[in-house]
Design an enzyme around this catalytic site. Structure first.
Site, short mmCIF file in Angstrom:
data_model
loop_
_atom_site.label_atom_id
_atom_site.label_comp_id
_atom_site.label_asym_id
_atom_site.label_seq_id
_atom_site.Cartn_x
_atom_site.Cartn_y
_atom_site.Cartn_z
N LYS A 268 0.93 -1.14 0.05
CA LYS A 268 0.00 -0.08 0.17
C LYS A 268 0.81 1.19 0.00
O LYS A 268 2.06 1.17 0.25
CB LYS A 268 -0.81 0.11 1.13
CG LYS A 268 -1.89 -1.04 1.33
CD LYS A 268 -2.79 -0.70 2.63
CE LYS A 268 -3.89 -1.79 2.71
NZ LYS A 268 -4.97 -1.67 1.78
N ARG A 342 -10.61 -11.14 1.65
CA ARG A 342 -11.42 -12.08 0.84
C ARG A 342 -11.03 -13.47 1.01
O ARG A 342 -11.42 -14.43 0.89
CB ARG A 342 -11.68 -11.72 -0.66
CG ARG A 342 -10.50 -11.79 -1.48
CD ARG A 342 -11.10 -10.63 -2.90
NE ARG A 342 -11.08 -9.31 -2.53
CZ ARG A 342 -11.20 -8.26 -3.21
NH1 ARG A 342 -11.72 -8.39 -4.48
NH2 ARG A 342 -11.35 -7.03 -2.75
#
Length: 491
Positions: A268, A342
């Protein structure tokens, strides 16, 4: 801070009442003329969230009167009770008033007639407002706390009101526990610490908490959870919370528990990466909801599942292009290691499906796309089950936590197909990132089980500009109250 119910006004510092633009508080009718003259002079008309504090020179019981504005009665509701109550709490602190008598019946309007709901909402709001993450700061010697709030009533239904106040306190304290877990920094809230905090909190309760370590996770073939954790020296945990309040099939709550998310190899940006300690807010919501459900003694079976890990770019980390196998046997191509939530949820949802529950609800700070769609106002939810939609909307209206249904259709499943695995962890097209993430999760839920996914990335923290009872740059505890209401609907 202590909240008590009293039939008569106490000798508190301050008397608090609530005034709409449409009416003057009946409880103050004996002083109406003098008060209204003063309010006219200063231009106070009861506008929403406006307030005024006045000295009560002739009062034998109070030094001050704090009047809080409700605004237009036609748009008032129980969530507004929470908002104004929190604003009241802040005003009392600002004016260094450590005790207050609160005339909650002046909250009654044509839209808020249920005094039990008013008292529950009031108690929830001030208890939420009383929490902030300040464990890591030196406490100011000049900082004063509110000691006592007295709910003053003329109603004879004290027993039902006491129950409502108790429930409001339970909901708020569970939410505050959720906020505490999420607010702690990554070095002080690792997967193992999270598991221990939950075990300690549920000790001597009706909740059975079981924790799987790395070896057990590997043995249970949870390849998504194991794979995401490999880039960190901190081992993963799979936390199972079981509450048995009936003989029926359970409902299952699943919460994403990334205690810190660097993005892994797909790193990130540095800016605001510190906020990725909040990537476990789904897990915190499940933990808080389970605690509240047990304390409320709801007649329902509930299982809370929390897959927890860090996502770091260590030497053994996932690489873009790697393939992991979930517990249900499906393979997942990792095209972006920052779409890791996920992957760990895939294992938890697979495990949940094996239990054949009445329904599965998951909460996750899953996508930035949900923030682009709904900001920090609504939690987005996804389901193909129309009966669940009705339950969710009703639960949301009761809890005051706002939700918005977003689409989940076959095209979203098409977009996450992989050329070399059963499914890819990101879409092959731009846009609809929240829907394609939900479509990914759908692959790991039994088609015969009602399921709904809540994307809380926009509402899990930093919502103080929307909600008076939330702190700046801290967790909100979102979904605790809604999950409790959903559990209640299965009684």
């Amino acid at each position: 801070m202590k909240i008590s119910i009293k039939k008569t006004k106490q000798n508190a510092n301050t008397l608090v009442a609530f005034m709409s633009k449409n009416s003057f508080p009946k409880a103050l009718n004996s002083h109406k003329k003098d008060i209204q003259n003063t309010l006219t002079e200063i231009g106070f008309k009861g506008d929403r969230k406006k307030s005024v504090i006045l000295p009560l020179q002739n009062s034998k019981t109070h030094q001050y009167l704090l009047l809080m504005g409700l605004g237009d009665e036609s748009s008032f509701n129980y969530e507004e009770v929470r908002q104004i109550s929190s604003k009241m709490y802040k005003k009392l602190k600002k004016y260094n008033q450590n005790t207050a008598d609160v005339l909650v019946e002046s909250f009654i309007t044509k839209n808020t007639k249920d005094l039990n709901q008013i008292c529950q909402a009031f108690t929830t709001a001030v208890t939420l407002s009383n929490y902030t993450c300040n464990e890591f700061k030196q406490k100011s010697k000049n900082e004063k706390e509110i000691k006592d709030l007295f709910i003053c009533l003329t109603s004879k239904k004290q027993s039902s009101i006491e129950k409502a106040v108790k429930e409001g306190l339970i909901l708020a304290e569970a939410s505050n526990f959720s906020k505490k877990l999420a607010n702690y920094p990554g070095n002080l809230m690792t997967p193992s610490i999270l598991a221990n905090e939950i075990k300690v909190k549920t000790k001597n309760t009706k909740i059975k908490t079981t924790v799987w370590d790395k070896n057990r996770i590997k043995k249970e073939k949870m390849g998504g959870l194991l794979g995401v954790s490999l880039g960190s020296p901190e081992e993963p945990r799979f936390i199972i919370m079981e509450y048995k309040g009936s003989t029926k099939k359970p409902i299952i709550l699943v919460g994403k528990g990334l205690t810190f998310d660097s993005g892994g190899i797909s790193l990130k940006p540095a800016q605001a990466m510190d906020e990725m300690k909040f990537d476990m807010c789904g897990a915190a919501a499940v933990a808080g909801a389970m605690i509240a459900i047990e304390k409320l003694n709801l007649k329902v079976n509930v299982i809370g599942l929390i897959p927890s890990s860090e996502n770091m770019p260590g030497e053994n980390a996932n690489k873009p292009g790697d393939i992991l196998k979930a517990r249900n046997g499906k393979t997942m191509e990792v095209l972006n290691t920052d779409a890791e939530g996920r992957l760990i949820l895939a294992d938890a949802l697979s495990y949940a499906s094996e239990k054949k529950p009445q329904a599965i609800f998951d909460a996750a700070t899953l996508t930035g796309a949900i923030i682009m769609a709904l900001g920090n106002i609504f939690t987005g939810f996804f389901t193909k089950n129309e009966n669940l939609v009705k339950k969710i909307i009703k639960a949301s209206e009761k809890s005051g936590e706002r939700v918005w249904r977003l689409p989940l259709v076959k095209e979203h499943s098409t977009d996450i197909k992989s050329a070399i695995a059963d499914v890819a962890n990101i879409s092959s097209t731009r846009g609809a990132g929240s829907s394609t993430a939900a479509a990914f999760l759908e692959h790991f839920v039994d088609k015969n089980i009602p399921w709904a996914h809540f994307d809380i990335a926009g509402t899990a923290w930093n919502v103080h500009n929307r909600l008076e009872y939330c702190n700046s740059k801290q967790a909100s505890g979102v979904m605790v109250r809604t999950f409790v209401e959903l559990a209640r609907s299965y009684q």
